[in-house]
Every structure is written in structure tokens, then in C-alpha cells.
Design an enzyme around this catalytic site. Structure first.
Site, PDB file in Angstrom:
ATOM      1  CE1 TYR A  52      47.862  38.321  47.321  1.00  0.00           C
ATOM      2  CE2 TYR A  52      46.892  36.168  47.663  1.00  0.00           C
ATOM      3  CZ  TYR A  52      47.849  36.972  47.087  1.00  0.00           C
ATOM      4  OH  TYR A  52      48.791  36.410  46.259  1.00  0.00           O
ATOM      5  CG  HIS A 107      53.600  37.493  49.093  1.00  0.00           C
ATOM      6  ND1 HIS A 107      52.408  38.010  49.571  1.00  0.00           N
ATOM      7  CD2 HIS A 107      53.493  37.515  47.733  1.00  0.00           C
ATOM      8  CE1 HIS A 107      51.617  38.310  48.562  1.00  0.00           C
ATOM      9  NE2 HIS A 107      52.263  38.032  47.438  1.00  0.00           N
TER      10      HIS A 107
END
Length: 294
Positions: free
Chosen positions: A50, A130
Site C-alpha cells: 500500500y 498477500h
């Protein structure tokens, strides 16, 4: 099995703090975090991906002065942030960094060390593998055992996998010993694939599910969708209007109707979005609307 981490009903997603879809300043990011804290949010989720480390740095800066035992923090492994131009994942950040996929044991341990450095904290509570879609063998054979080892050592309290698809999450549940799943874009009003097999399986095995990406890049974030919204979005909005329920309220509450879903994650680019999302979560929704939405 129940999660070793007591999950609250709502958590703050860290994507917007990494300039996802919209650039915000450090001061605006701090205001989002402060508002979330003041409103009682105590679960925060981020990832190296992110903003290529930006979200972790901003989140850590905001949480550093808070009592560490008072909040739950999760981050992820699978992408390492490296200097130099390359893939920035679509985040609005300087082109001086890129991400490299790495689900090896060494990559996992490096990722955790680098995340803690960016966060400025001594530990995280939850680690997720992830988006291992194209890296299944390495994620299963190396990343998962590394996370399981960190859990057994008490370095983290809970481990899981976060993905945008259900079939591989089902495989992880069947083949590993996970505490949590982060299911993005699959337990929503628009995309309900998780309800077919994944959520029932998690319910049977006592695995807590966190639902994320519930607004579909903003399509369900306003009571009146944009004029160019897909027909199915306009149909959902019309159904909500007939029952005097804002579309965002239905979108946020929908996954929580399944007993396997313990938490919804929702991000915010501004403090007003934090408060609006919490109000939407508390908005009464009549059974008749749920019956109509299916």
C-alpha cells in the site's frame, strides 16, 4: 477453533493511506488515523504494497504514541519494497520504489523486519500472506511455514491469507492451519463468490473472516451511484432507496450477515469518510431489504 486475536466489528483499511485512488498528504493521513481512534476503531490493517511502504509509515507514525496493548495491527508478506523505478501497483507515489514478489522463507522474514522498521513498532498482531495467486507453490511450501513458525514463537498472534479470489483461499483452508482470512471483493453486494464454499467452510472450521473492498472502488460508496455505473449497481441503489437505506449502509453490513464474517475493513481518505462509514454500519436495515437483495 476461534481466532487468538479478538476481532472487532470494523477495522480501518490502510490502502487510502498509501494514496490508493487519491493522493492525500501526511497531515490528512494523520487526521484519518486520529479520527478513527477517537471514534473507537482499534483494528488497523496495512501492507508493504500500500503506497510501497507509505501506508505503513503513516499508520505507524499515528499509532506509535498509542498504548500498544490497546489496538490490533495487521500487515502482510509477499511483496518487498525495493529502490528504483518499476511496478508501483497503481499507487500515487514517487517512482523511486517498486515492489518485488517474494514468498520465500527469507523473503517473509525480511518483509516482517522491514515492516516493523517502517511502522516503528516492536510487533504486529496479525500477518497475512498477500495475493499469492501466481505463487501458490512457494506461498504454500515456504511462506506459510514461515508464518506458522513466527506464530509458534509468539512473534505474531495470528496468521492468515488475504486475496481477491475464493478458490485458492479454500485450498489454503483445507491444507493449512490458519487463524484468519482476509476476503477482498468476494463477500460483497456485487460479488458473492465467497458465500458458495469459502464462508461455510470457514464457519465449519472456526476460521474468522475479514471482509474488505466492499465499495468496489467507490461504486457502492454513495447513495446515488454515478450515471455511468453498471446497471446492477443502479438496481441495488434503487432497492435500497425503496427501503430508505443508503446504499453504503447495505454494502458495509451485507457481509456481516454471515456468521463466519467477524469484521469489515473499510478505508478512508478523509476524516469525514471515517465517521460516515461508522454511521452507515449502525444504520438500521429492515429485513425486507435483505430479502429483496437476496
Amino acid at each position: 477453533m476461534t481466532s487468538p486475536v479478538p476481532l472487532p466489528r470494523v477495522g480501518l483499511g490502510g490502502g487510502p493511506l498509501g494514496n490508493y485512488l487519491l493522493t492525500i498528504s501526511d497531515a490528512e493521513a494523520q487526521a484519518v488515523m486520529d479520527t478513527a481512534w477517537e471514534c473507537g476503531i482499534r483494528y488497523y490493517d496495512t501492507a508493504p504494497f500500500y503506497g510501497l511502504g507509505l501506508s505503513e509509515r503513516r499508520m505507524g507514525r499515528a499509532l506509535r504514541e498509542r498504548p500498544r496493548s490497546a489496538f490490533i495491527l495487521s500487515t502482510k508478506v509477499g511483496r518487498l519494497v525495493r529502490p528504483g523505478p518499476g511496478d508501483n501497483g497503481g499507487f500515487a507515489v514517487l517512482g523511486d520504489r517498486h515492489v518485488e514478489w517474494d514468498f520465500s522463507r527469507d523473503g517473509v522474514l525480511r518483509s516482517v523486519e522491514e515492516s516493523l522498521d517502517r511502522l516503528g513498532l516492536d510487533h504486529v498482531d496479525i500477518l497475512f500472506i498477500h495475493d499469492p495467486d501466481r505463487h501458490w507453490p512457494q506461498a504454500l511450501d515456504e511462506a506459510y511455514p514461515a508464518l506458522a513458525e513466527l506464530r509458534s514463537q509468539g512473534v505474531v498472534h495470528a496468521i492468515g491469507v488475504g486475496m481477491n479470489q475464493s478458490p485458492m483461499l479454500v485450498d489454503f483452508v483445507k491444507l493449512t492451519d490458519l487463524d484468519l482470512l482476509l476476503a477482498a471483493n468476494q463477500a460483497t453486494l456485487l460479488r458473492r463468490t465467497a458465500f458458495d464454499e469459502l464462508l461455510p467452510l470457514c464457519q465449519d472450521r472456526g476460521i474468522s473472516v475479514i471482509a474488505a473492498s466492499l465499495f468496489h472502488r467507490g461504486l457502492l460508496a454513495a447513495a446515488e451511484p454515478p450515471a455511468d455505473a453498471p446497471a446492477e449497481v443502479r438496481t441495488l441503489a434503487a432497492a435500497c432507496a425503496r427501503h430508505d437505506v443508503p446504499l453504503p449502509a447495505a454494502a458495509l453490513q451485507f457481509p456481516l450477515r454471515h456468521p463466519a464474517v467477524h469484521t469489515v475493513l473499510v478505508g478512508a481518505h478523509a476524516p469525514a469518510q471515517v465517521t460516515a462509514n461508522l454511521q452507515a454500519l449502525d444504520r438500521p436495515v429492515p429485513v425486507a431489504l435483505w430479502d429483496e437483495l437476496g
